[in-house]
Enzyme design. Structure first.
Site, PDB file in Angstrom:
ATOM      1  N   HIS A   1       4.677   0.360  -0.024  1.00  0.00           N
ATOM      2  CA  HIS A   1       5.419  -0.690   0.871  1.00  0.00           C
ATOM      3  C   HIS A   1       4.637  -1.658   1.253  1.00  0.00           C
ATOM      4  CE1 HIS A   1       3.583   2.612   3.223  1.00  0.00           C
ATOM      5  NE2 HIS A   1       3.454   1.715   4.404  1.00  0.00           N
TER       6      HIS A   1
ATOM      7  N   ARG B   1       4.954   6.432  13.426  1.00  0.00           N
ATOM      8  CA  ARG B   1       4.949   7.102  12.072  1.00  0.00           C
ATOM      9  C   ARG B   1       4.447   8.472  12.273  1.00  0.00           C
ATOM     10  NH1 ARG B   1       0.778   5.500   7.672  1.00  0.00           N
ATOM     11  NH2 ARG B   1      -0.408   7.055   8.828  1.00  0.00           N
TER      12      ARG B   1
ATOM     13  N   ASP C   1       0.448   5.051   1.568  1.00  0.00           N
ATOM     14  CA  ASP C   1      -0.234   5.585   2.738  1.00  0.00           C
ATOM     15  C   ASP C   1      -1.329   6.628   2.483  1.00  0.00           C
ATOM     16  OD1 ASP C   1       1.219   4.338   4.690  1.00  0.00           O
ATOM     17  OD2 ASP C   1       2.740   5.697   4.894  1.00  0.00           O
TER      18      ASP C   1
ATOM     19  N   HIS D   1       0.882  -1.045  -0.272  1.00  0.00           N
ATOM     20  CA  HIS D   1      -0.070   0.047   0.199  1.00  0.00           C
ATOM     21  C   HIS D   1       0.890   1.210  -0.098  1.00  0.00           C
ATOM     22  CE1 HIS D   1       0.888  -0.625   4.422  1.00  0.00           C
ATOM     23  NE2 HIS D   1       0.579   0.613   4.563  1.00  0.00           N
TER      24      HIS D   1
END
Length: 316
Positions: free
Chosen positions: A267, A284, A118, A116
């Site tokens: 990623h 994150r 983000d 995916h």
């Protein structure tokens, strides 16, 4: 060759490790510029041995842009740090119950299972993401990234011409048929819908490179074609973006940091830990992005929701 930093390529198409810098300190403008150049060139850059807490991670990220809220469906980020998304399976299971693990195919060590980019459900997906490792297992738990520019350039000319004109709808839980048994997570997504139409090929706003801008995590369908045609086109493009030659794999250690260009990468979270009882906690932050633009000038459009900014999108 780098003037200021030790930058070493990590794979043939993507990734570089940057040494000789302390991210907990305010960086010289020349170092910020060098990191930015490395990010644009290599799509994801890695740092090791960093000593960062939430405040220091946020301060580092702010040298590259304005930060988003932690996540469109996150209403409980760490106290005083609304920009931080903590990736720890225990948090999600406590909040959403057993339905969370069933929905995400019993995933334990990431927010989402599969390749995916983000938050592409948003009309302005994050420009970049910065992930730091706090606690990781002694083995396993690697993350992979793929270069979406290289994947686009690897297509034949006629196929590039074809996909240049396509649009796709992106949403959370793409392809998932919701039922009354799906629990709290699905209800939260449905109560705060975030759906956008993006170009299938995105022109990078800084480099001018073209990148495939579809991913299995969020892309629901190709607009303007039949369901069968959409499925076949996406299958072809997903196979292309996940070809091993376009990827790099990163082994996490405590204090490791990955900084990736969300406009040119996808990623993959780890898939080798779900049968083990080990702790893996990472944090994150994401930088506010702009609306993607296609080769034909099409600008991404909102279907539902609003732009992803520093303010929470969660409706109380």
């Amino acid at each position: 060759m780098s003037t200021f930093l030790d930058i070493r390529r990590a794979a043939g198409h993507i990734g570089a490790e940057i040494k000789g810098i302390d991210l907990s300190r305010s960086l010289d403008p020349s170092a910020v510029q060098e990191i930015r150049r490395a990010l644009l060139a290599h799509k994801v850059v890695f740092f090791r041995g960093q000593t960062l807490d939430h405040a220091a991670q946020i301060a580092f990220a702010r040298q590259f842009g304005e930060l988003t809220h932690a996540h469109p469906h996150e209403d409980a980020p760490p106290d005083e740090f609304p920009q931080i998304l903590t990736i720890d399976p225990r948090r999600y299971e406590e909040r959403y119950g057993e339905g969370y693990r069933e929905l995400y195919r019993k995933r334990q060590y990431s927010y989402y299972s599969g390749w995916h980019t983000d938050v592409t459900a948003a009309v302005n997906p994050p420009a970049a993401s910065i992930l730091r490792a706090e606690t990781v297992p002694e083995f396993g738990g690697d993350t992979q990234w793929t270069n979406l520019v290289a994947a686009y350039e690897g297509l034949s000319g006629p196929l590039r011409d074809f996909v240049d004109r396509l649009r796709a709808e992106h949403r959370f839980l793409a392809g998932h048929q919701t039922t009354g048994q799906d629990g709290k997570l699905v209800k939260r997504v449905n109560d705060n819908l975030l759906v956008s139409v993006h170009p299938v090929v995105r022109v990078h706003p800084e480099t001018g490179e073209r990148a495939l801008f579809v991913n299995p995590g969020f892309t629901d369908r190709i607009v303007g074609v039949s369901a069968l045609e959409s499925r076949r086109i996406l299958e072809l493009l997903y196979e292309q973006i996940t070809r091993p030659e376009y990827t790099v794999r990163f082994r996490w250690q405590p204090g490791s940091v990955a900084f990736w260009d969300n406009r040119a990468t996808a990623h993959l979270a780890p898939t080798d830990l779900d049968h083990l009882d080990v702790q893996r906690t990472l944090h994150r932050v994401t930088l506010i992005g702009d609306r993607p633009v296609g080769p034909d000038g099409f600008v991404s459009e909102i279907v539902a929701g609003r732009e992803f900014t520093a303010e929470s999108l969660v409706v109380a």
